[in-house]
Design a protein around this motif. Structure first.
Motif, PDB file in Angstrom:
ATOM      1  N   SER A 124       0.852  -1.179   0.000  1.00 42.75           N
ATOM      2  CA  SER A 124       0.000   0.000   0.000  1.00 42.75           C
ATOM      3  C   SER A 124       0.896   1.239   0.000  1.00 42.75           C
ATOM      4  O   SER A 124       2.109   1.128  -0.229  1.00 42.75           O
ATOM      5  N   SER A 125       0.320   2.373   0.256  1.00 42.87           N
ATOM      6  CA  SER A 125       1.058   3.616   0.012  1.00 42.87           C
ATOM      7  C   SER A 125       0.586   4.694   0.970  1.00 42.87           C
ATOM      8  O   SER A 125      -0.587   4.709   1.375  1.00 42.87           O
ATOM      9  N   CYS A 126       1.476   5.624   1.277  1.00 45.86           N
ATOM     10  CA  CYS A 126       1.069   6.751   2.125  1.00 45.86           C
ATOM     11  C   CYS A 126       0.014   7.585   1.405  1.00 45.86           C
ATOM     12  O   CYS A 126      -0.657   8.409   2.033  1.00 45.86           O
ATOM     13  N   PRO A 149      -6.829   8.439  -8.894  1.00 47.34           N
ATOM     14  CA  PRO A 149      -7.335   7.068  -9.042  1.00 47.34           C
ATOM     15  C   PRO A 149      -6.313   6.038  -8.562  1.00 47.34           C
ATOM     16  O   PRO A 149      -6.684   5.012  -7.999  1.00 47.34           O
ATOM     17  N   TYR A 150      -5.007   6.314  -8.749  1.00 51.12           N
ATOM     18  CA  TYR A 150      -3.992   5.387  -8.232  1.00 51.12           C
ATOM     19  C   TYR A 150      -4.167   5.214  -6.720  1.00 51.12           C
ATOM     20  O   TYR A 150      -4.239   4.098  -6.202  1.00 51.12           O
ATOM     21  N   ALA A 151      -4.236   6.338  -6.003  1.00 49.89           N
ATOM     22  CA  ALA A 151      -4.373   6.275  -4.540  1.00 49.89           C
ATOM     23  C   ALA A 151      -5.680   5.583  -4.169  1.00 49.89           C
ATOM     24  O   ALA A 151      -5.756   4.838  -3.188  1.00 49.89           O
ATOM     25  N   ASN A 200       9.904  10.392 -10.140  1.00 51.65           N
ATOM     26  CA  ASN A 200      10.180  10.609  -8.709  1.00 51.65           C
ATOM     27  C   ASN A 200      11.465  11.411  -8.555  1.00 51.65           C
ATOM     28  O   ASN A 200      12.378  11.336  -9.380  1.00 51.65           O
ATOM     29  N   LEU A 201      11.542  12.151  -7.446  1.00 51.77           N
ATOM     30  CA  LEU A 201      12.632  13.107  -7.257  1.00 51.77           C
ATOM     31  C   LEU A 201      14.028  12.470  -7.391  1.00 51.77           C
ATOM     32  O   LEU A 201      14.886  13.014  -8.090  1.00 51.77           O
ATOM     33  N   ILE A 202      14.243  11.348  -6.743  1.00 54.82           N
ATOM     34  CA  ILE A 202      15.631  10.860  -6.670  1.00 54.82           C
ATOM     35  C   ILE A 202      16.153  10.342  -8.018  1.00 54.82           C
ATOM     36  O   ILE A 202      17.240  10.735  -8.438  1.00 54.82           O
ATOM     37  N   VAL A 216      17.105  19.599 -12.882  1.00 58.91           N
ATOM     38  CA  VAL A 216      16.016  19.261 -11.963  1.00 58.91           C
ATOM     39  C   VAL A 216      15.238  20.542 -11.707  1.00 58.91           C
ATOM     40  O   VAL A 216      15.831  21.580 -11.426  1.00 58.91           O
ATOM     41  N   THR A 217      13.914  20.447 -11.827  1.00 60.82           N
ATOM     42  CA  THR A 217      13.086  21.587 -11.423  1.00 60.82           C
ATOM     43  C   THR A 217      12.536  21.301 -10.039  1.00 60.82           C
ATOM     44  O   THR A 217      11.884  20.276  -9.823  1.00 60.82           O
ATOM     45  N   VAL A 218      12.845  22.180  -9.103  1.00 63.01           N
ATOM     46  CA  VAL A 218      12.285  22.047  -7.748  1.00 63.01           C
ATOM     47  C   VAL A 218      10.876  22.637  -7.795  1.00 63.01           C
ATOM     48  O   VAL A 218      10.697  23.806  -8.137  1.00 63.01           O
ATOM     49  N   PHE A 219       9.900  21.780  -7.478  1.00 64.89           N
ATOM     50  CA  PHE A 219       8.506  22.217  -7.619  1.00 64.89           C
ATOM     51  C   PHE A 219       8.072  23.089  -6.439  1.00 64.89           C
ATOM     52  O   PHE A 219       7.352  22.644  -5.556  1.00 64.89           O
ATOM     53  N   GLY A 220       8.557  24.322  -6.444  1.00 64.34           N
ATOM     54  CA  GLY A 220       8.110  25.307  -5.457  1.00 64.34           C
ATOM     55  C   GLY A 220       9.063  25.462  -4.293  1.00 64.34           C
ATOM     56  O   GLY A 220       9.561  24.468  -3.755  1.00 64.34           O
ATOM     57  N   SER A 229      10.629  24.337   0.428  1.00 60.65           N
ATOM     58  CA  SER A 229      10.319  23.221  -0.489  1.00 60.65           C
ATOM     59  C   SER A 229       9.605  22.106   0.289  1.00 60.65           C
ATOM     60  O   SER A 229       9.629  22.067   1.513  1.00 60.65           O
ATOM     61  N   CYS A 230       8.977  21.202  -0.474  1.00 57.06           N
ATOM     62  CA  CYS A 230       8.113  20.174   0.149  1.00 57.06           C
ATOM     63  C   CYS A 230       8.904  19.153   0.970  1.00 57.06           C
ATOM     64  O   CYS A 230      10.060  18.846   0.656  1.00 57.06           O
ATOM     65  N   VAL A 231       8.233  18.604   1.965  1.00 60.57           N
ATOM     66  CA  VAL A 231       8.858  17.628   2.870  1.00 60.57           C
ATOM     67  C   VAL A 231       8.294  16.237   2.605  1.00 60.57           C
ATOM     68  O   VAL A 231       7.079  16.061   2.518  1.00 60.57           O
ATOM     69  N   ARG A 232       9.214  15.246   2.477  1.00 61.94           N
ATOM     70  CA  ARG A 232       8.811  13.844   2.293  1.00 61.94           C
ATOM     71  C   ARG A 232       9.671  12.953   3.183  1.00 61.94           C
ATOM     72  O   ARG A 232      10.757  13.339   3.629  1.00 61.94           O
ATOM     73  N   ASP A 233       9.197  11.709   3.336  1.00 63.42           N
ATOM     74  CA  ASP A 233       9.877  10.716   4.184  1.00 63.42           C
ATOM     75  C   ASP A 233      10.478   9.663   3.249  1.00 63.42           C
ATOM     76  O   ASP A 233       9.781   8.749   2.797  1.00 63.42           O
ATOM     77  N   ARG A 295       4.922  25.321  -8.406  1.00 59.06           N
ATOM     78  CA  ARG A 295       4.415  24.204  -7.618  1.00 59.06           C
ATOM     79  C   ARG A 295       3.812  23.163  -8.564  1.00 59.06           C
ATOM     80  O   ARG A 295       3.264  23.528  -9.617  1.00 59.06           O
ATOM     81  N   ARG A 296       3.904  21.883  -8.193  1.00 62.69           N
ATOM     82  CA  ARG A 296       3.286  20.823  -8.994  1.00 62.69           C
ATOM     83  C   ARG A 296       1.869  20.602  -8.474  1.00 62.69           C
ATOM     84  O   ARG A 296       1.673  20.435  -7.271  1.00 62.69           O
ATOM     85  N   ALA A 297       0.917  20.582  -9.415  1.00 58.62           N
ATOM     86  CA  ALA A 297      -0.481  20.392  -8.993  1.00 58.62           C
ATOM     87  C   ALA A 297      -0.619  19.096  -8.209  1.00 58.62           C
ATOM     88  O   ALA A 297      -0.039  18.073  -8.580  1.00 58.62           O
ATOM     89  N   GLY A 298      -1.361  19.165  -7.123  1.00 56.68           N
ATOM     90  CA  GLY A 298      -1.661  17.944  -6.360  1.00 56.68           C
ATOM     91  C   GLY A 298      -0.632  17.591  -5.298  1.00 56.68           C
ATOM     92  O   GLY A 298      -0.847  16.666  -4.522  1.00 56.68           O
ATOM     93  N   ASP A 299       0.510  18.319  -5.255  1.00 55.49           N
ATOM     94  CA  ASP A 299       1.521  17.999  -4.232  1.00 55.49           C
ATOM     95  C   ASP A 299       1.027  18.363  -2.839  1.00 55.49           C
ATOM     96  O   ASP A 299       0.498  19.461  -2.635  1.00 55.49           O
ATOM     97  N   VAL A 300       1.230  17.466  -1.869  1.00 54.28           N
ATOM     98  CA  VAL A 300       0.996  17.867  -0.488  1.00 54.28           C
ATOM     99  C   VAL A 300       2.252  18.598  -0.010  1.00 54.28           C
ATOM    100  O   VAL A 300       3.355  18.333  -0.494  1.00 54.28           O
TER     101      VAL A 300
END
Ligand code: NAD
Ligand code: WQD
Length: 342
Positions: A124-126, A149-151, A200-202, A216-220, A229-233, A295-300
């Motif tokens: 599953s996925s976050c 729809p993926y989520a 994906n970023l990496i 690389v474009t940093v989305f915001g 910039s956005c935070v991820r785990d 910013r990328r649409a839909g990014d948390v």
């Protein structure tokens, strides 16, 4: 020796998990239709482990062919990775995602029932949490509406498995919610090799550094975070792989007291996009060409896990940080650029 069916065993997380399963004494059979992978993964697994894994080139949406695998093999447990996973594509083609991800899961459950295979681990996925209200997210954080729809296929998959395990005596499942898997096996012999273009970023960072992308474009960089910039785990793929082995062992040892349990798999810490870039530059010694974009649409803005439950119950602990993720991803990028594409 317990025999495990890994669906999506030629894919990124599947192939790394096959290696961890073999390292821990399991026999593995893989099934993959190679819609986003190639059979080279099976060769790479042999190079790393010395073991030739049997792979069925079968589309799991085909029930009859899927049944044949179950009747040929005496399977003790299943790790079900096979799915389409591109968020943007799923917005364009929701039916493709429902058809592929839900029908293949249904066929797997059908075969579990018919062939008496009680143990299932589900990818599953976050993304099931949607735009969560609280951070870090725990396993009991309420699902918000799916952002794609993926989520939604992951939310629905979790519900379907829960209903199935409630109804069928003896069925046990573990739902693993991954945060942002990244990095590669330390050997440099295997890593992420998607057929479809990585987003994906990496991989975008390493593909830029090797010269396959311009920048690389940093989305915001104006979000309310420590550097904008956005935070991820980000969780290292080999740490993630090992959580599957531990979850499976728990089911095989009959230690789970409920039909279905669920675990977050992340490192429990957030890293910003700009911090990830700095980590890459530090470990590689390369200057990365990046710019700040929209910013990328839909990014948390930010999401990271509370993974205490996995630590306590599965006795699992991620050992690798963002630096090891970048080191191994970069080693793999350099190695794969030397091998001609299939
Ligand atoms: P991947 O695309 O590398 O691997 C999935 C594999 O499944 C591919 O090899 C593909 O060919 C195969 N597959 C897809 N549909 C199939 C079908 N109908 N029949 C047979 N094989 C099929 O993806 P991954 O990153 O390894 O992801 C594995 C799982 O983890 C997926 O379920 C994905 O949704 C989930 N997940 C991934 C991430 C991530 O960021 N990589 C995060 C959270 C959850
Ligand atoms: C990470 C961060 C971007 C690319 C996705 C899925 C999620 C799960 C994991 C499957 C974000 C930023 C990215 C780039 C950037 N997958 N970024 N420039 O969106 O967190 O999660 O993968 O279940 O469901 O949505 O991952 O790697 O795309 O982005 O600035 O070129 O990097 O804005 O903040 P994401 P990602």
């Amino acid at each position: 020796m317990k025999k495990i069916l890994v669906t999506g065993g030629c894919g990124y997380i599947g192939s790394h998990t096959v290696i961890d399963l073999i390292d821990n004494g399991f026999e593995v059979v893989s099934v993959d239709n190679n819609s986003n992978s190639s059979l080279r993964a099976i060769e790479q697994i042999r190079e790393v482990t010395g073991v030739q894994v049997k792979n069925y080139t079968v589309d799991l949406t085909d029930l009859e062919k899927t049944k044949r695998i179950f009747s040929n093999e005496n399977i003790d447990g299943i790790i079900h990775f096979a799915a389409l996973k591109f968020v943007g594509e799923s917005v364009e083609k929701p039916l493709l995602y429902f058809q592929n991800n839900l029908n293949s899961l249904m066929n797997i459950m059908h075969c579990m029932s018919e062939f008496n295979v009680p143990n299932l681990i589900f990818s599953s996925s976050c993304s099931v949490y949607g735009n969560a209200d609280e951070l870090p997210v725990t396993e009991s954080t309420i699902f918000k509406d799916a952002e794609s729809p993926y989520a939604r296929t992951k939310q629905m998959g979790e519900h379907m498995i829960t209903d199935f395990a409630k109804a069928e005596k003896g069925i046990q499942a573990i739902l693993l919610r991954y945060f942002n898997p990244a990095g590669a096996h330390e050997s440099g012999l295997i890593g992420e090799s998607p057929i479809n273009k990585a987003s994906n970023l990496i991989p975008v960072i390493t593909e830029t550094a090797i010269g396959n992308r311009d920048k690389v474009t940093v989305f915001g960089d104006t979000y309310e975070t420590r550097d904008g910039s956005c935070v991820r785990d980000y969780i290292h793929v080999m740490d993630l792989a090992n959580a599957h082995t531990k979850a499976l062992q728990r089911l095989l040892d009959k230690k789970q007291e409920v039909p279905v349990d669920v675990f977050n798999l992340g490192i429990g810490n957030g890293v910003t996009v700009l911090e990830a870039i700095k980590s890459f530059e530090k470990v590689s010694g390369e200057k990365l060409n990046y710019t700040i974009g929209d910013r990328r649409a839909g990014d948390v803005v930010a999401i990271y896990s509370d993974m205490e439950k996995a630590t306590n119950v599965l006795k699992w602990k991620p050992n690798r940080t963002i630096d090891e993720i970048m080191q191994t991803a970069w080693k793999w990028e350099q190695a794969r650029s030397e091998v001609p594409a299939l």
